[in-house]
Each structure stands twice: as structure tokens, then as C-alpha cells.
Design an enzyme around this catalytic site. Structure first.
Site, PDB file in Angstrom:
ATOM      1  N   SER A 177       0.682  -1.166  -0.129  1.00 24.78           N
ATOM      2  CA  SER A 177       0.069   0.235   0.084  1.00 24.78           C
ATOM      3  C   SER A 177       0.727   1.200   0.073  1.00 24.78           C
ATOM      4  O   SER A 177       1.699   1.339  -0.701  1.00 24.78           O
ATOM      5  CB  SER A 177      -1.079  -0.084   1.274  1.00 24.78           C
ATOM      6  OG  SER A 177      -1.950   0.997   1.163  1.00 24.78           O
ATOM      7  N   ASP A 274      -7.974  -3.582  -7.018  1.00 27.69           N
ATOM      8  CA  ASP A 274      -7.598  -2.973  -5.967  1.00 27.69           C
ATOM      9  C   ASP A 274      -8.656  -2.432  -5.243  1.00 27.69           C
ATOM     10  O   ASP A 274      -9.165  -1.518  -5.633  1.00 27.69           O
ATOM     11  CB  ASP A 274      -6.282  -2.147  -5.948  1.00 27.69           C
ATOM     12  CG  ASP A 274      -5.504  -2.240  -4.718  1.00 27.69           C
ATOM     13  OD1 ASP A 274      -6.314  -1.383  -3.821  1.00 27.69           O
ATOM     14  OD2 ASP A 274      -4.508  -2.208  -4.531  1.00 27.69           O
ATOM     15  N   HIS A 342      -6.527  -5.641  -1.325  1.00 30.35           N
ATOM     16  CA  HIS A 342      -5.583  -4.768  -1.022  1.00 30.35           C
ATOM     17  C   HIS A 342      -4.404  -5.487   0.006  1.00 30.35           C
ATOM     18  O   HIS A 342      -4.805  -5.654   0.835  1.00 30.35           O
ATOM     19  CB  HIS A 342      -6.148  -3.690  -0.750  1.00 30.35           C
ATOM     20  CG  HIS A 342      -5.158  -2.457  -0.595  1.00 30.35           C
ATOM     21  ND1 HIS A 342      -4.697  -1.776  -1.482  1.00 30.35           N
ATOM     22  CD2 HIS A 342      -4.652  -1.692   0.588  1.00 30.35           C
ATOM     23  CE1 HIS A 342      -3.878  -0.763  -1.119  1.00 30.35           C
ATOM     24  NE2 HIS A 342      -4.073  -0.817   0.017  1.00 30.35           N
TER      25      HIS A 342
END
Ligand SMILES: *[C@@H]1O[C@H](CO)[C@@H](O)[C@H](O)[C@H]1NC(C)=O
Ligand SMILES: *[C@@H]1O[C@H](CO)[C@@H](O)[C@H](O)[C@H]1NC(C)=O
Ligand SMILES: *[C@@H]1O[C@H](CO)[C@@H](O)[C@H](O)[C@H]1NC(C)=O
Ligand SMILES: *[C@@H]1O[C@H](CO)[C@@H](O)[C@H](O)[C@H]1NC(C)=O
Ligand SMILES: *[C@@H]1O[C@H](CO)[C@@H](O)[C@H](O)[C@H]1NC(C)=O
Ligand SMILES: *[C@@H]1O[C@H](CO)[C@@H](O)[C@H](O)[C@H]1NC(C)=O
Ligand SMILES: *[C@@H]1O[C@H](CO)[C@@H](O)[C@H](O)[C@H]1NC(C)=O
Ligand SMILES: *[C@@H]1O[C@H](CO)[C@@H](O)[C@H](O)[C@H]1NC(C)=O
Ligand SMILES: *[C@@H]1O[C@H](CO)[C@@H](O)[C@H](O)[C@H]1NC(C)=O
Ligand SMILES: *[C@@H]1O[C@H](CO)[C@@H](O)[C@H](O)[C@H]1NC(C)=O
Length: 414
Positions: A177, A274, A342
Site C-alpha cells: 500500500s 484493488d 488490497h
């Protein structure tokens, strides 16, 4: 509340990282190390606390190999959102747990993490709000914020070098991330700290944030990053070859523009759907004020055919942004699967577990290991949703799921 602040708060509360994993009580917990010497170079978290990492030593054949993993956790791009963040574990080591679980790529269990389990593994804590790349300060006499992510990165590397990193035989810089974005921003710089004969590679998980328009055709993410880079002073720390070539220097924060300038081999792991990008880039709240997408955001099975078309368009946009990389990168690796997820590298059930996601029957752990060790070329692109029955589709991110009560984030749809 201004739109920008709302957006930032959503980014804060929607913690985009794989915190939830199997509640295995055999999980390794690793103690935090504060970088005492960071103050020598003015490297502080948002609130002025010292930065930190967690190190689990390698052993045997892995004793001189190093994996550094950036923690993720969104960004703060306004004074107000950074002041809020400074009072949480995302902006201050004072609020962080001392013991950090190491799983997925950080696991020390050979059967769960066969290629990296015995390396020196470091989790770098994230407390600057700008993917370890800011270098500025906000001080108006009553409020003080340190935007020192770049210095934190340097302080942590300087601390680790004498602990053995300087003699690394193999090294991998990873993160997911906002940490996956930090990988792109620091990959080549990482290599400069290591001997030229060290094998240095980088691995970005869920960090390929697209320069895409939202469903109202606004460049919401571009505006978000523009505010971030100017508030925190990020542009000076980005690749100079990129910032001087692109039309807007701050665009180089998007990996799709920075990638052609990165010389170190990179592996890109991302899902084409995502969830973070879906909720914040493609369909931010500002672009869906009536919440038409709420059900679809929570559960892909509830998306209308038109919404699925839009999501398929986003997937194609991502593949298009990667086309140069796919065609010309000789030493790169890729794993673009079609799950609603994610961050997939830090949790056992998506990294290597028996029912973890696969493309061409390879788990992510196998794909990344095969690429790192040169066992085979690894450019995996999944077929489009809903063909993949190995997904653990993620639902109920806080930002879009108002009734979320902290328990069930994952749902097995198949
Ligand atoms: C963690 O580190 C701190 C400071 O270095 C130390 O005081 C503490 O005992 C350690 N805790 C564990 C469980 O190792
Ligand atoms: C701390 O930083 C100073 C100044 O850069 C350096 O001289 C010193 O060796 C460092 N100490 C440690 C323990 O890293
Ligand atoms: C390592 O992982 C395997 C597979 O999940 C598990 O069966 C085993 O108990 C684990 N070993 C340790 C020491 O935790
Ligand atoms: C400093 O900034 C904070 C946050 O924006 C604001 O609340 C405060 O009023 C400002 N102080 C002065 C003296 O401008
Ligand atoms: C790199 O070179 C140094 C000095 O020649 C040597 O000591 C070291 O073992 C080499 N490392 C690797 C990974 O070959
Ligand atoms: C998005 O674009 C629409 C027009 O397409 C415009 O009316 C609106 O103000 C924009 N929203 C934002 C947040 O920029
Ligand atoms: C960026 O900052 C401007 C000015 O503060 C603000 O109006 C805008 O909403 C912000 N945009 C985002 C996406 O944060
Ligand atoms: C920019 O590109 C030139 C030519 O490829 C290269 O020598 C130089 O190291 C690059 N600079 C940076 C900061 O990457
Ligand atoms: C998929 O991989 C597993 C090992 O991870 C193997 O046992 C299985 O036979 C493979 N399936 C196919 C269809 O190749
Ligand atoms: C919230 O979670 C608890 C378990 O912690 C569960 O018992 C309860 O039913 C949940 N409430 C709602 C409204 O989902």
C-alpha cells in the site's frame, strides 16, 4: 468539513493493509527498536517521536540476506489530517504496539515462507504520512508537524547498515500500500547503500496506484497527491530524471511514470480490482455522493453489469499502464490477479496458504520467490473477474461500509 479533509480522513480510517490474518497463536511477534540516533539527522514521526523498526534476525543460509518491508497505511495531505494522524499509531511511535506480528513474507516459518523465512527481516514502521518521502515542517507557532519521511528512511538504513545490512549478499526492499508506493520511491536509492555485488531487488505490493480518473471524470487522486507532495515536500526526493521529464514533476509519485526510470529490478504485485483504488481513485465518495456504488463496493457480487463494466475498464487501464513494463522489463516480475483485495504479501492466507490466491496455479509466494531467485520468468496476468475462483474477496472497508463493526472484513465468496 471540507471535501479534502473528508477524503483524508477516509484514507486514514480505511487502513489499507492486511492487518487481519488468521488468528494463529503460533505467530511470531517481534519487538520494536526505536532509532535513537534519528534525532541526529532530524528524522522524526509527525508528532516528533522517534521512528522505529522491528528486526528479526536471519539464520543459517539466510544470515546475510536482508528483507526490508515498509509498513503501509494511507497518507495525510492536509495540516488538519496530519494533526489528527499525529495522535495515532500512524503518526507516532508513542501509540504503536511494541510487538509486531510477522506473517506472510515476514514469517519465520519455512513451510509458509520458503524463500525468505531465514533472512534478516525488517518491518519499517510508517509514521510520516507521505510514503517515507517528505522533507518539510509545519510550524505556525501553535501547531508543529514533522514531515520527515525521507530522513526516517535514511536514519533507518544508517542504523541497519552496521547491523549487517552493509554486508548483505542478497537484499529485497518490499512494502504494501503506501509502503508499496514507498518501494518505487526508494528502490534505486536503496541499491546505492549496498555493495555493488549485492543482489538488490524491490517488491511492491498494492503500491501501483493509478493515475486514473474517477467515475465523474475528475482526477481526484492526482489532486490528492498534488496536495500531499506540496504539503510534505516530496518532489525534491523523487527521481530527478523523472521529475525533469514529466510535464508535472509531482506526477512522478505515480509508479506508472516513475517506473521507466527505475534501474533496480522490480516485482509488481497488485490486484486489477484493488479495493483501495476502487474506493478512493475510481469511486471516491466525492464522485458518488448518493452512494449508488455502496453495495458494489462492499460485495462485488452485488455490482450491476454497468458497474462491472466500469471495473473492467479500470483493470484494462492498469494493464495499459503496465504495458511498457510488461514488454520491455527484462528483469522485472509481475503478478496482477483479479481479486477484490488490497495487500496480499503480509498475510499467510494470501501469501502461500493452501487456499491462497493463485495465477497459473502459482501462489504469490512462489511467484515472488521464483522471480527473486531467477528460477523462471514471472509475468502473471490473471483473466478478468469473475474467472478466478482462488480469490478471498475483501468486503466492508470501513470507509464505505458504515455499519462495519470491526469483526468481519473478509468474505469467501466462492
Ligand atoms: C522489547 O524491547 C524493549 C526495549 O528495547 C525491552 O525493554 C523489552 O524487554 C523488550 N521486550 C521483549 C518482549 O523482548
Ligand atoms: C549517530 O549519529 C552520529 C552523527 O551522524 C554518528 O557520529 C554516530 O556514530 C551515530 N551513532 C550510532 C550509534 O549510530
Ligand atoms: C509452520 O507452518 C505450518 C503450515 O502452516 C504449520 O503446520 C506448522 O505448525 C508451523 N510451524 C511452526 C513452528 O509454527
Ligand atoms: C496553526 O495551525 C492550526 C492548524 O491549521 C490552527 O488550528 C491554528 O489556529 C494555527 N495557529 C495560528 C497562530 O495561526
Ligand atoms: C562482494 O565483494 C566483497 C569484496 O570483494 C566480498 O567480500 C563479498 O563477499 C562479495 N559479496 C558477494 C555477495 O559476492
Ligand atoms: C467533478 O466533475 C464534475 C463535472 O464532471 C464537477 O461538477 C465537480 O465539481 C467535480 N468534483 C470535484 C470534487 O472536483
Ligand atoms: C487539495 O487541496 C485543495 C486546497 O486546499 C482542496 O480544495 C482540495 O479539496 C484538495 N484535494 C484533495 C483531493 O485532497
Ligand atoms: C538519470 O539518468 C542517467 C542516464 O541514464 C543516469 O546516469 C543517472 O544515474 C540517472 N539519475 C538518477 C537520479 O537516477
Ligand atoms: C497446482 O500446484 C500444486 C502444488 O502447489 C500441485 O499439487 C497441483 O498439482 C497443481 N495443479 C495443477 C492443475 O497443475
Ligand atoms: C458486532 O460484532 C460482534 C462480535 O464482536 C457481534 O456479536 C455483533 O453481532 C456485531 N454487530 C453487528 C451489528 O453486526
Amino acid at each position: 468539513m471540507s471535501g479534502s479533509m473528508l477524503f483524508s480522513l477516509l484514507l486514514l480510517t480505511c487502513v489499507p493493509c492486511c492487518i487481519i490474518s488468521s488468528s494463529a497463536n503460533d505467530q511470531l511477534l517481534v519487538n520494536m527498536t526505536l532509532v535513537q540516533n534519528a534525532s541526529a539527522i532530524g528524522a522524526y514521526c509527525l508528532d516528533g517521536s522517534l521512528p522505529a523498526y522491528h528486526l528479526h534476525r536471519g539464520s543459517a543460509a539466510g544470515a546475510s540476506n536482508w528483507l526490508l518491508q515498509f509498513e503501509g497505511g494511507g497518507w495525510c495531505n492536509s495540516v488538519a489530517s496530519c494533526l489528527d494522524r499525529a495522535k495515532t499509531h500512524r503518526g507516532s511511535t508513542l501509540y504503536m504496539d511494541q510487538m509486531e506480528p510477522f506473517s506472510g513474507i515476514l514469517s519465520n516459518n519455512a513451510s509458509r515462507n520458503p524463500d525468505f523465512y531465514n533472512w534478516n527481516r525488517v518491518k519499517i514502521r510508517y509514521c510520516d504520512g507521505a510514503s517515507f518521502a517528505g522533507n518539510s515542517i509545519f510550524d505556525n507557532g501553535t501547531s508543529l508537524l514533522y514531515f520527515r519521511g525521507q530522513r526516517i528512511w535514511e536514519a533507518i538504513i544508517l542504523d541497519l547498515l552496521p547491523k549487517g545490512l552493509s554486508n548483505a549478499k542478497k537484499a529485497l526492499l518490499g512494502g504494501c500500500s503506501a509502503g508499496g508506493l514507498a518501494v518505487f520511491l526508494h528502490c534505486d536509492n536503496f541499491a546505492t547503500y549496498l555493495p555493488t555485488n549485492t543482489s538488490v531487488k524491490c517488491f511492491s505490493d498494492a503500491g501501483f496506484f493509478l493515475d486514473a480518473r474517477d467515475i465523474m471524470l475528475n482526477n481526484t487522486m492526482r489532486a490528492f497527491y498534488k496536495n500531499l507532495t506540496s504539503l510534505q515536500g516530496v518532489v525534491d526526493n523523487m527521481d530527478k530524471n523523472c521529475t525533469k521529464s514529466e510535464y508535472y514533476p509531482e506526477q512522478c509519485i505515480f509508479p506508472q511514470y516513475a517506473l521507466p526510470y527505475i534501474k533496480t529490478p522490480v516485482f509488481i504485485l497488485n490486484t486489477a480490482y484493488d479495493v483501495y483504488q476502487f474506493h478512493h481513485i475510481l469511486v471516491p465518495t466525492s464522485a458518488d455522493p448518493h452512494g449508488v456504488w455502496n453495495h458494489c463496493k462492499i460485495n462485488p457480487a452485488e455490482c450491476s453489469p454497468n458497474q462491472i463494466d466500469i471495473l473492467q475498464g479500470f483493470r484494462l487501464e492498469m494493464l495499459n499502464a503496465l504495458r511498457f513494463f510488461i514488454e520491455y522489463s527484462r528483469r522485472g516480475g509481475l503478478f496482477i490477479n483479479s481479486c477484490f483485495a488490497h495487500c496480499q504479501s503480509e498475510s499467510e492466507d494470501t501469501w502461500s496458504g493452501a487456499d491462497s490466491p493463485r495465477v497459473n496455479n502459482k501462489t504469490i509466494a512462489e511467484a515472488v520467490g521464483d522471480w527473486y531467485f531467477g528460477r523462471r520468468d514471472t509475468m502473471e496476468i490473471d483473466c478478468a473477474y469473475p474467472c478466478d475462483n482462488t480469490c478471498h474477496n475483501l468486503i466492508g472497508l470501513r470507509s464505505s461500509f458504515r455499519h462495519y463493526n470491526g469483526t468481519s472484513r473478509f468474505k469467501h465468496l466462492t
